[in-house]
Design a protein around this motif. Structure first.
Motif, short mmCIF file in Angstrom:
data_model
loop_
_atom_site.label_atom_id
_atom_site.label_comp_id
_atom_site.label_asym_id
_atom_site.label_seq_id
_atom_site.Cartn_x
_atom_site.Cartn_y
_atom_site.Cartn_z
N LEU A 74 -48.51 -88.39 17.61
CA LEU A 74 -47.32 -87.57 17.46
C LEU A 74 -46.80 -87.55 16.03
O LEU A 74 -46.39 -86.52 15.50
CB LEU A 74 -46.21 -88.06 18.40
CG LEU A 74 -46.42 -87.80 19.90
CD1 LEU A 74 -45.27 -88.38 20.70
CD2 LEU A 74 -46.56 -86.31 20.19
N ASN A 77 -49.52 -85.72 13.59
CA ASN A 77 -50.01 -84.39 13.92
C ASN A 77 -49.55 -83.40 12.83
O ASN A 77 -48.37 -83.38 12.46
CB ASN A 77 -49.46 -83.97 15.28
CG ASN A 77 -49.94 -82.58 15.68
OD1 ASN A 77 -49.33 -81.58 15.32
ND2 ASN A 77 -51.02 -82.54 16.45
N ASN A 80 -46.49 -81.27 13.73
CA ASN A 80 -45.26 -82.06 13.81
C ASN A 80 -44.76 -82.44 12.42
O ASN A 80 -43.55 -82.38 12.14
CB ASN A 80 -45.50 -83.33 14.63
CG ASN A 80 -45.75 -83.03 16.09
OD1 ASN A 80 -45.69 -81.88 16.51
ND2 ASN A 80 -46.05 -84.05 16.87
N PHE A 123 -40.99 -90.58 23.94
CA PHE A 123 -42.00 -89.78 24.60
C PHE A 123 -43.20 -90.61 25.06
O PHE A 123 -43.86 -90.27 26.04
CB PHE A 123 -42.49 -88.65 23.68
CG PHE A 123 -41.59 -87.45 23.69
CD1 PHE A 123 -41.44 -86.67 24.84
CD2 PHE A 123 -40.90 -87.07 22.55
CE1 PHE A 123 -40.62 -85.56 24.84
CE2 PHE A 123 -40.07 -85.96 22.54
CZ PHE A 123 -39.93 -85.20 23.69
N THR A 124 -43.49 -91.69 24.33
CA THR A 124 -44.68 -92.50 24.65
C THR A 124 -44.36 -93.73 25.49
O THR A 124 -45.28 -94.45 25.89
CB THR A 124 -45.39 -92.95 23.35
OG1 THR A 124 -44.48 -93.75 22.56
CG2 THR A 124 -45.83 -91.75 22.53
N ARG A 222 -52.28 -89.68 31.41
CA ARG A 222 -51.80 -89.19 30.13
C ARG A 222 -50.29 -88.97 30.23
O ARG A 222 -49.79 -88.51 31.26
CB ARG A 222 -52.49 -87.86 29.78
CG ARG A 222 -54.01 -87.95 29.73
CD ARG A 222 -54.48 -88.62 28.46
NE ARG A 222 -55.93 -88.56 28.33
CZ ARG A 222 -56.76 -89.53 28.69
NH1 ARG A 222 -56.27 -90.64 29.22
NH2 ARG A 222 -58.06 -89.41 28.55
N LEU A 224 -48.62 -87.57 27.27
CA LEU A 224 -48.33 -86.50 26.33
C LEU A 224 -48.81 -85.17 26.89
O LEU A 224 -49.57 -85.11 27.86
CB LEU A 224 -49.01 -86.77 24.98
CG LEU A 224 -48.67 -88.08 24.28
CD1 LEU A 224 -49.45 -88.20 22.98
CD2 LEU A 224 -47.17 -88.17 24.01
N TRP A 225 -48.38 -84.08 26.27
CA TRP A 225 -48.89 -82.76 26.64
C TRP A 225 -50.37 -82.66 26.27
O TRP A 225 -50.86 -83.34 25.37
CB TRP A 225 -48.10 -81.68 25.91
CG TRP A 225 -46.66 -81.64 26.30
CD1 TRP A 225 -46.12 -81.21 27.48
CD2 TRP A 225 -45.56 -82.06 25.49
NE1 TRP A 225 -44.76 -81.34 27.48
CE2 TRP A 225 -44.37 -81.86 26.26
CE3 TRP A 225 -45.43 -82.59 24.21
CZ2 TRP A 225 -43.11 -82.17 25.79
CZ3 TRP A 225 -44.17 -82.90 23.74
CH2 TRP A 225 -43.03 -82.69 24.51
N ASP A 226 -51.08 -81.78 26.96
CA ASP A 226 -52.52 -81.63 26.75
C ASP A 226 -52.87 -81.38 25.29
O ASP A 226 -53.93 -81.81 24.82
CB ASP A 226 -53.07 -80.48 27.62
CG ASP A 226 -53.03 -80.82 29.10
OD1 ASP A 226 -52.94 -82.03 29.44
OD2 ASP A 226 -53.09 -79.89 29.93
N PHE A 227 -51.99 -80.70 24.58
CA PHE A 227 -52.23 -80.37 23.18
C PHE A 227 -52.47 -81.62 22.33
O PHE A 227 -53.23 -81.58 21.35
CB PHE A 227 -51.02 -79.60 22.64
CG PHE A 227 -51.09 -79.30 21.17
CD1 PHE A 227 -51.94 -78.32 20.68
CD2 PHE A 227 -50.30 -80.00 20.27
CE1 PHE A 227 -52.00 -78.05 19.31
CE2 PHE A 227 -50.36 -79.73 18.91
CZ PHE A 227 -51.21 -78.75 18.43
N TYR A 228 -51.85 -82.74 22.73
CA TYR A 228 -51.94 -83.97 21.93
C TYR A 228 -52.98 -84.96 22.46
O TYR A 228 -53.19 -86.00 21.83
CB TYR A 228 -50.57 -84.67 21.92
CG TYR A 228 -49.49 -83.89 21.24
CD1 TYR A 228 -49.46 -83.75 19.85
CD2 TYR A 228 -48.48 -83.28 21.99
CE1 TYR A 228 -48.45 -83.03 19.22
CE2 TYR A 228 -47.46 -82.56 21.36
CZ TYR A 228 -47.46 -82.44 19.99
OH TYR A 228 -46.46 -81.73 19.36
N ASN A 229 -53.59 -84.66 23.57
CA ASN A 229 -54.46 -85.66 24.21
C ASN A 229 -55.91 -85.62 23.74
O ASN A 229 -56.75 -86.34 24.29
CB ASN A 229 -54.42 -85.48 25.74
CG ASN A 229 -53.10 -85.94 26.33
OD1 ASN A 229 -52.50 -86.90 25.85
ND2 ASN A 229 -52.64 -85.24 27.36
#
Length: 256
Positions: A74, A77, A80, A123-124, A222, A224-229
């Motif tokens: 996060l 990125n 971000n 978030f984590t 998971r 996080l959102w799929d975008f970050y995985n």
């Protein structure tokens, strides 16, 4: 030719050699083994409840450490970072009017950075909850392989067994890896691959149809959102690829 008097005098003053001299000389020439004092490294099937619980805790620790990876994903990125820097630029443009505003600008920027880090950790944080919810049922109908360095368990792999195809009258099994962990300071030394190899050997020994990671293995969740995985998914696919390569190589060697 006679020995000069000066040499005879110096030689006689030394005295006879010590009877221990030869023993001392012979032992001093033998180099000490570089492995002297190093604890044994061994991998075996856990038998005691204590060893199995220690293995389960190691898996739970591995899940908790996924939070650190998620934090880095996060924070670093590119999108971000770009959004945060853009927001910081807007705030700086609003606050900075004269040189006397530098102090306020610095403290505000530091506060925004701290707020961003707290948001990331929020978030984590579910990874900690998932780690705490690791249940002993993970060990049901499973074999637990542990790697011990001296008296410390540094790695484990939990292999469950599910029904496979029935060939004739013979019942077949399929091996599923439910958890796989190596203590943090021992990673990158080949212990993880060694555990995968031992799991493959165990599956072959039990005449399993094959081996794979269980769909709901300990690290499958998971937060996080799929975008970050992407990094998590890439690591999982790499491990699965290594596992199947080991299985394929083992099968070929058995046929020879």
């Amino acid at each position: 030719m006679s020995t000069p008097p000066s040499m005879r005098a110096s030689a006689s003053s030394i005295g006879p050699p010590s009877p221990l001299q030869n023993a001392i000389d012979s032992t001093s020439d033998v180099p000490e083994s570089p492995l002297a004092g190093v604890p044994d490294l061994k991998t075996y099937l856990a038998e005691t409840e204590e060893e199995k619980l220690a293995a389960l805790k190691l898996v739970a620790d591995g899940i908790a450490q996924m939070r650190q990876t998620a934090n880095r994903i996060l924070m670093y990125n590119p999108y971000n970072l770009a959004a945060f820097l853009a927001f910081l630029a807007v705030v700086s443009n609003y606050l900075f009017k004269t040189r006397s505003d530098i102090g306020i600008l610095f403290t505000t920027s530091a506060g925004l950075l701290m707020a961003a880090m707290v948001t990331v950790r929020r978030f984590t944080n579910p990874y900690i909850t998932i780690a705490e919810e690791v249940h002993i049922s993970l060990l049901d109908d499973a074999d637990v392989l542990v790697t011990k360095f001296g008296e410390e368990i540094i790695g484990t792999i939990i292999v469950g067994w599910v029904d496979g195809e029935t060939k004739g009258k013979k019942r077949k099994w399929r091996a599923e890896i439910r958890g796989w962990a190596v203590r943090l300071r021992y990673r990158g030394k080949g212990e993880g691959m060694a555990l995968l190899t031992e799991a493959v050997n165990l599956a072959k020994k039990k005449d399993a149809d094959g081996i794979e990671f269980a769909p709901d293995h300990a690290y499958s969740k998971r937060v996080l959102w799929d975008f970050y995985n992407g990094p998590f998914d890439k690591k999982e696919k790499k491990a699965e690829s290594k596992l199947q390569a080991l299985w394929g190589n083992n099968t070929k060697s058995k046929k020879r």
